[in-house]
Scaffold this active site. Structure first.
Site, PDB file in Angstrom:
ATOM      1  N   SER A 106      28.006  35.908  33.354  1.00 37.20           N
ATOM      2  CA  SER A 106      28.839  36.879  34.073  1.00 37.20           C
ATOM      3  C   SER A 106      30.027  36.109  34.632  1.00 37.20           C
ATOM      4  O   SER A 106      29.871  35.008  35.153  1.00 37.20           O
ATOM      5  CB  SER A 106      28.030  37.472  35.225  1.00 37.20           C
ATOM      6  OG  SER A 106      28.885  37.952  36.237  1.00 37.20           O
ATOM      7  N   HIS A 142      28.303  39.053  29.584  1.00 33.88           N
ATOM      8  CA  HIS A 142      27.815  40.136  30.454  1.00 33.88           C
ATOM      9  C   HIS A 142      28.928  40.398  31.461  1.00 33.88           C
ATOM     10  O   HIS A 142      29.157  39.588  32.366  1.00 33.88           O
ATOM     11  CB  HIS A 142      26.531  39.668  31.152  1.00 33.88           C
ATOM     12  CG  HIS A 142      26.000  40.609  32.180  1.00 33.88           C
ATOM     13  ND1 HIS A 142      25.024  41.550  31.900  1.00 33.88           N
ATOM     14  CD2 HIS A 142      26.286  40.761  33.501  1.00 33.88           C
ATOM     15  CE1 HIS A 142      24.747  42.231  33.004  1.00 33.88           C
ATOM     16  NE2 HIS A 142      25.503  41.776  33.991  1.00 33.88           N
ATOM     17  N   ASP A 174      30.676  42.454  34.417  1.00 32.39           N
ATOM     18  CA  ASP A 174      30.265  43.305  35.532  1.00 32.39           C
ATOM     19  C   ASP A 174      31.413  44.181  36.031  1.00 32.39           C
ATOM     20  O   ASP A 174      32.294  43.712  36.746  1.00 32.39           O
ATOM     21  CB  ASP A 174      29.765  42.423  36.685  1.00 32.39           C
ATOM     22  CG  ASP A 174      28.448  41.746  36.356  1.00 32.39           C
ATOM     23  OD1 ASP A 174      27.475  42.471  36.077  1.00 32.39           O
ATOM     24  OD2 ASP A 174      28.400  40.503  36.376  1.00 32.39           O
ATOM     25  N   MET A 183      32.686  47.034  38.411  1.00 32.44           N
ATOM     26  CA  MET A 183      32.308  47.655  39.707  1.00 32.44           C
ATOM     27  C   MET A 183      33.451  48.517  40.207  1.00 32.44           C
ATOM     28  O   MET A 183      34.613  48.125  40.114  1.00 32.44           O
ATOM     29  CB  MET A 183      32.036  46.581  40.756  1.00 32.44           C
ATOM     30  CG  MET A 183      30.985  45.569  40.363  1.00 32.44           C
ATOM     31  SD  MET A 183      30.731  44.388  41.703  1.00 32.44           S
ATOM     32  CE  MET A 183      29.658  43.206  40.894  1.00 32.44           C
ATOM     33  N   HIS A 243      28.161  45.725  32.063  1.00 37.12           N
ATOM     34  CA  HIS A 243      27.201  46.194  33.064  1.00 37.12           C
ATOM     35  C   HIS A 243      27.983  47.040  34.050  1.00 37.12           C
ATOM     36  O   HIS A 243      28.768  46.515  34.846  1.00 37.12           O
ATOM     37  CB  HIS A 243      26.545  44.987  33.750  1.00 37.12           C
ATOM     38  CG  HIS A 243      25.636  45.353  34.876  1.00 37.12           C
ATOM     39  ND1 HIS A 243      25.206  44.438  35.809  1.00 37.12           N
ATOM     40  CD2 HIS A 243      25.061  46.538  35.223  1.00 37.12           C
ATOM     41  CE1 HIS A 243      24.425  45.046  36.694  1.00 37.12           C
ATOM     42  NE2 HIS A 243      24.328  46.317  36.357  1.00 37.12           N
ATOM     43  N   MET A 260      28.451  49.001  37.094  1.00 34.33           N
ATOM     44  CA  MET A 260      28.024  49.370  38.458  1.00 34.33           C
ATOM     45  C   MET A 260      29.060  50.350  39.003  1.00 34.33           C
ATOM     46  O   MET A 260      29.849  50.036  39.898  1.00 34.33           O
ATOM     47  CB  MET A 260      27.897  48.105  39.307  1.00 34.33           C
ATOM     48  CG  MET A 260      26.663  47.285  38.947  1.00 34.33           C
ATOM     49  SD  MET A 260      26.773  45.584  39.488  1.00 34.33           S
ATOM     50  CE  MET A 260      27.698  44.896  38.121  1.00 34.33           C
ATOM     51  N   MET A 267      17.468  44.419  37.677  1.00 30.48           N
ATOM     52  CA  MET A 267      18.210  43.717  38.725  1.00 30.48           C
ATOM     53  C   MET A 267      17.230  42.946  39.610  1.00 30.48           C
ATOM     54  O   MET A 267      16.252  43.505  40.115  1.00 30.48           O
ATOM     55  CB  MET A 267      18.995  44.706  39.602  1.00 30.48           C
ATOM     56  CG  MET A 267      20.073  45.493  38.885  1.00 30.48           C
ATOM     57  SD  MET A 267      21.295  44.471  38.032  1.00 30.48           S
ATOM     58  CE  MET A 267      22.004  43.527  39.389  1.00 30.48           C
ATOM     59  N   GLY A 295      26.190  44.106  43.208  1.00 25.10           N
ATOM     60  CA  GLY A 295      27.483  44.143  43.890  1.00 25.10           C
ATOM     61  C   GLY A 295      28.104  42.780  44.124  1.00 25.10           C
ATOM     62  O   GLY A 295      29.323  42.679  44.223  1.00 25.10           O
ATOM     63  N   GLY A 333      27.947  38.404  43.194  1.00 20.01           N
ATOM     64  CA  GLY A 333      27.403  37.227  42.547  1.00 20.01           C
ATOM     65  C   GLY A 333      26.948  36.233  43.608  1.00 20.01           C
ATOM     66  O   GLY A 333      27.277  36.372  44.783  1.00 20.01           O
ATOM     67  N   GLY A 334      26.172  35.264  43.186  1.00 18.33           N
ATOM     68  CA  GLY A 334      25.806  34.172  44.082  1.00 18.33           C
ATOM     69  C   GLY A 334      24.665  34.462  45.039  1.00 18.33           C
ATOM     70  O   GLY A 334      24.398  33.668  45.938  1.00 18.33           O
ATOM     71  N   ASP A 376      18.978  40.070  35.796  1.00 18.67           N
ATOM     72  CA  ASP A 376      20.331  39.896  36.339  1.00 18.67           C
ATOM     73  C   ASP A 376      20.258  39.652  37.839  1.00 18.67           C
ATOM     74  O   ASP A 376      19.797  40.500  38.589  1.00 18.67           O
ATOM     75  CB  ASP A 376      21.145  41.160  36.055  1.00 18.67           C
ATOM     76  CG  ASP A 376      22.612  41.000  36.416  1.00 18.67           C
ATOM     77  OD1 ASP A 376      23.019  39.895  36.805  1.00 18.67           O
ATOM     78  OD2 ASP A 376      23.349  42.009  36.309  1.00 18.67           O
TER      79      ASP A 376
HETATM   80  C1  DX5 Z   1      25.736  41.476  40.453  1.00 15.49           C
HETATM   81  C2  DX5 Z   1      25.980  41.336  38.971  1.00 15.49           C
HETATM   82  C3  DX5 Z   1      25.430  40.100  38.354  1.00 15.49           C
HETATM   83  C4  DX5 Z   1      25.697  38.848  39.115  1.00 15.49           C
HETATM   84  C5  DX5 Z   1      25.397  37.611  38.369  1.00 15.49           C
HETATM   85  O1  DX5 Z   1      25.959  42.733  40.908  1.00 15.49           O
HETATM   86  O2  DX5 Z   1      25.426  42.402  38.254  1.00 15.49           O
HETATM   87  O3  DX5 Z   1      25.709  40.039  36.989  1.00 15.49           O
HETATM   88  O4  DX5 Z   1      26.921  38.802  39.684  1.00 15.49           O
HETATM   89  O5  DX5 Z   1      25.773  36.527  39.161  1.00 15.49           O
HETATM   90  P1  DX5 Z   1      24.719  35.472  39.736  1.00 15.49           P
HETATM   91  O6  DX5 Z   1      24.077  34.850  38.548  1.00 15.49           O
HETATM   92  O7  DX5 Z   1      25.568  34.552  40.528  1.00 15.49           O
HETATM   93  O8  DX5 Z   1      23.717  36.231  40.561  1.00 15.49           O
HETATM   94 ZN    ZN Z   2      25.446  42.212  36.052  1.00 12.59          ZN
END
Ligand code: DX5
Ligand code: ZN
Length: 232
Positions: free
Chosen positions: A15, A40, A42, A44, A74, A76, A148, A153, A155-156, A186
């Protein structure tokens, strides 16, 4: 199908949420040089989840920088079907919508049909509070399910290992029904927990901050994940 059950070894799907967007094309090339399997991305919308990330323009930028690797979106977003055509046009080959956004099995079936009409694969993502049971009647109609392991929402975040039980549940249903389905995890996947995801039944590992972080290059990070999986 990419990442379907029965493949040997899990696929790595970065991602770009924590990538350097000022150097996105180079980041894409670096990760691909490290041997990633698919992207992948993301999307949002600030409604389904509080943040806004990006839409079709960035998906197209990844496609253009890529050497042709598979791209999944993905989504969201609160009204995923409104963006299906744009994302497919930008290069997404699999459209993953949230069951919580579709709202029902009947609406999910309509979403799946729309993905197919666009010649895209269809995937469903489920939030931590949604049980696998909720989507069980759809498993034979889907190409992929994203479980999930964090609140979507951001990362990290740290993975919630208790949620791997949902992956085991899903994998057991897939085996029992004899269907082919990619099972993706994920959120918070790192070298130290990647093996546990695969042991639970995941066939695709999304890795955001594990791949794009200030401590190492994407190539080094992907190598670290592969070696944790014992597949390098
Ligand atoms: C979160 C995303 C993920 C995520 C992955 O809402 O769907 O794809 O950011 O990032 P890490 O691996 O840092 O959790
Ligand atoms: Zn994702």
């Amino acid at each position: 199908m990419i990442g379907g059950t029965g493949v040997t070894g899990a696929l790595i799907a970065p991602s770009i949420l924590t990538a350097d967007f000022g150097n996105l094309a180079q980041q894409v090339r670096d990760a691909e040089a490290g041997g990633i399997d698919l992207w992948h991305l993301d999307v949002m919308d600030g409604h389904f989840v509080p943040p806004i990330s990006f839409g079709k323009e960035v998906v197209a930028a990844v496609r253009d920088a890529s050497d042709g690797r598979f791209i999944e979106a993905h989504m969201m977003v609160a009204r995923p079907s409104e963006q299906f055509a744009d994302l497919a046009d930008a290069g997404a080959q699999r459209l993953i919508f949230h069951y919580e956004a579709a709202g029902s099995l009947e609406a999910s079936r309509e979403h799946i049909r729309m993905c197919r009409d666009l010649q895209c694969q269809a995937g469903i993502a489920i939030n931590p509070e949604t049980p696998v049971e909720a989507i069980a009647p759809l498993l034979g109609e889907l190409d992929e399910v994203t479980v999930m392991l964090i609140r979507p929402g951001w990362g990290g975040q740290a993975m919630r290992p208790d949620l791997l039980e949902k992956v085991s549940d899903l994998a057991a249903r897939v085996r029992a029904e004899g269907i082919t389905l990619a099972i993706e995890v994920d959120g918070g996947v790192k070298a130290h927990n990647a093996r546990s995801c695969v042991d639970a039944g995941a066939t695709i590992l999304v890795a955001g901050s594990a791949v794009f972080n200030p401590q190492e290059t994407p190539q080094e990070a992907v190598a670290g994940l592969r070696s944790a999986l014992g597949s390098d």
